[in-house]
Scaffold this motif. Structure first.
Motif, mmCIF file in Angstrom:
data_model
loop_
_atom_site.group_PDB
_atom_site.id
_atom_site.type_symbol
_atom_site.label_atom_id
_atom_site.label_comp_id
_atom_site.label_asym_id
_atom_site.label_seq_id
_atom_site.Cartn_x
_atom_site.Cartn_y
_atom_site.Cartn_z
ATOM 1 N N ARG A 98 0.835 -1.195 0.000
ATOM 2 C CA ARG A 98 0.000 0.000 0.000
ATOM 3 C C ARG A 98 0.875 1.251 0.000
ATOM 4 N N GLY A 99 0.237 2.351 -0.361
ATOM 5 C CA GLY A 99 0.816 3.681 -0.209
ATOM 6 C C GLY A 99 2.193 3.863 -0.815
ATOM 7 N N ALA A 100 3.067 4.534 -0.051
ATOM 8 C CA ALA A 100 4.408 4.862 -0.525
ATOM 9 C C ALA A 100 5.225 3.604 -0.806
ATOM 10 N N HIS A 101 4.993 2.549 -0.035
ATOM 11 C CA HIS A 101 5.709 1.289 -0.251
ATOM 12 C C HIS A 101 5.362 0.708 -1.621
ATOM 13 N N GLU A 119 4.256 2.404 -4.248
ATOM 14 C CA GLU A 119 4.835 3.282 -5.276
ATOM 15 C C GLU A 119 6.331 3.033 -5.440
ATOM 16 N N ALA A 120 7.038 2.824 -4.335
ATOM 17 C CA ALA A 120 8.476 2.542 -4.410
ATOM 18 C C ALA A 120 8.736 1.216 -5.115
ATOM 19 N N ARG A 124 6.839 -0.200 -7.394
ATOM 20 C CA ARG A 124 6.546 0.004 -8.815
ATOM 21 C C ARG A 124 7.650 0.812 -9.507
ATOM 22 N N ARG A 125 8.148 1.813 -8.817
ATOM 23 C CA ARG A 125 9.147 2.711 -9.407
ATOM 24 C C ARG A 125 10.544 2.089 -9.424
ATOM 25 N N ASP A 126 10.966 1.491 -8.283
ATOM 26 C CA ASP A 126 12.356 1.062 -8.120
ATOM 27 C C ASP A 126 12.565 -0.443 -8.133
ATOM 28 N N ASP A 171 -2.240 -2.948 -4.954
ATOM 29 C CA ASP A 171 -2.862 -2.827 -3.635
ATOM 30 C C ASP A 171 -4.211 -3.531 -3.595
#
Length: 167
Positions: free
Chosen positions: A40-43, A45-46, A48-50, A70
């Motif tokens: 979820r959340g910032a985790h 996004e990280a 997916r991005r990194d 999520d």
């Protein structure tokens, strides 16, 4: 929606992509298995991005890109679910299991904490409209408890071939 795994692969969903889920899910993904991470959340996004990077005394590794979501409905039925949440997160994690679990799915738990609610395997099974296993392996390591709840096809892929994940 998740694609179909090959005969050599197993399809795995990891709920709780922290230290435990990230490590075991990452090892399975690095070995070529079809692994989907739930975060979820910032985790999220990280991831997916990194992608996923694990530093370990057994040898660090990275997996990129990572398949992360999520919403477990985006994944569909899998061969195995690695349930890697803290015990206080079990109720919401169990609610998220239903889209992942089919008649041949095994749910393997790595619980972080010894305060798990009593009877949670049976309540989990009831929430999923299936039977709880007759036996559950539960061991205490002094650092928490680890339990395994396995379905009828232990270590088998959807094609029926024996598949032992390389971890």
């Amino acid at each position: 929606m998740a694609g179909k795994a090959t005969a050599e692969q197993v399809r795995v969903a990891v709920i709780g992509t922290g230290g435990i889920g990230g490590y075991f899910g990452g090892r399975l993904a690095a070995a070529g298995h079809d692994v989907r991470f739930v975060a979820r959340g910032a985790h999220l996004e990280a991831l997916r991005r990194d992608g996923l990077r694990v530093d370990s005394t057994a040898g660090g590794f990275a997996v990129a890109p990572v398949r992360a979501t999520d919403d477990t409905r985006d994944i569909g039925e899998v061969d195995y679910v690695l349930l890697c949440v803290k015990t206080w997160q079990l109720p919401s994690a169990i609610a998220a299991l239903k889209p992942l679990v089919g008649s041949d799915t095994a749910v393997v738990t790595f619980q972080n904490g010894v305060e798990a609610p009593s009877g949670w395997p049976r309540r989990s099974a009831a929430a999923l409209s299936c039977r709880a296993p007759r036996r559950s392996s539960r061991t205490s390591t002094g650092r928490g408890a680890c339990a395994m709840w396995a379905g009828p096809r232990r270590w088998r892929s959807r094609s029926g071939t024996t598949a032992r994940p390389s971890v």
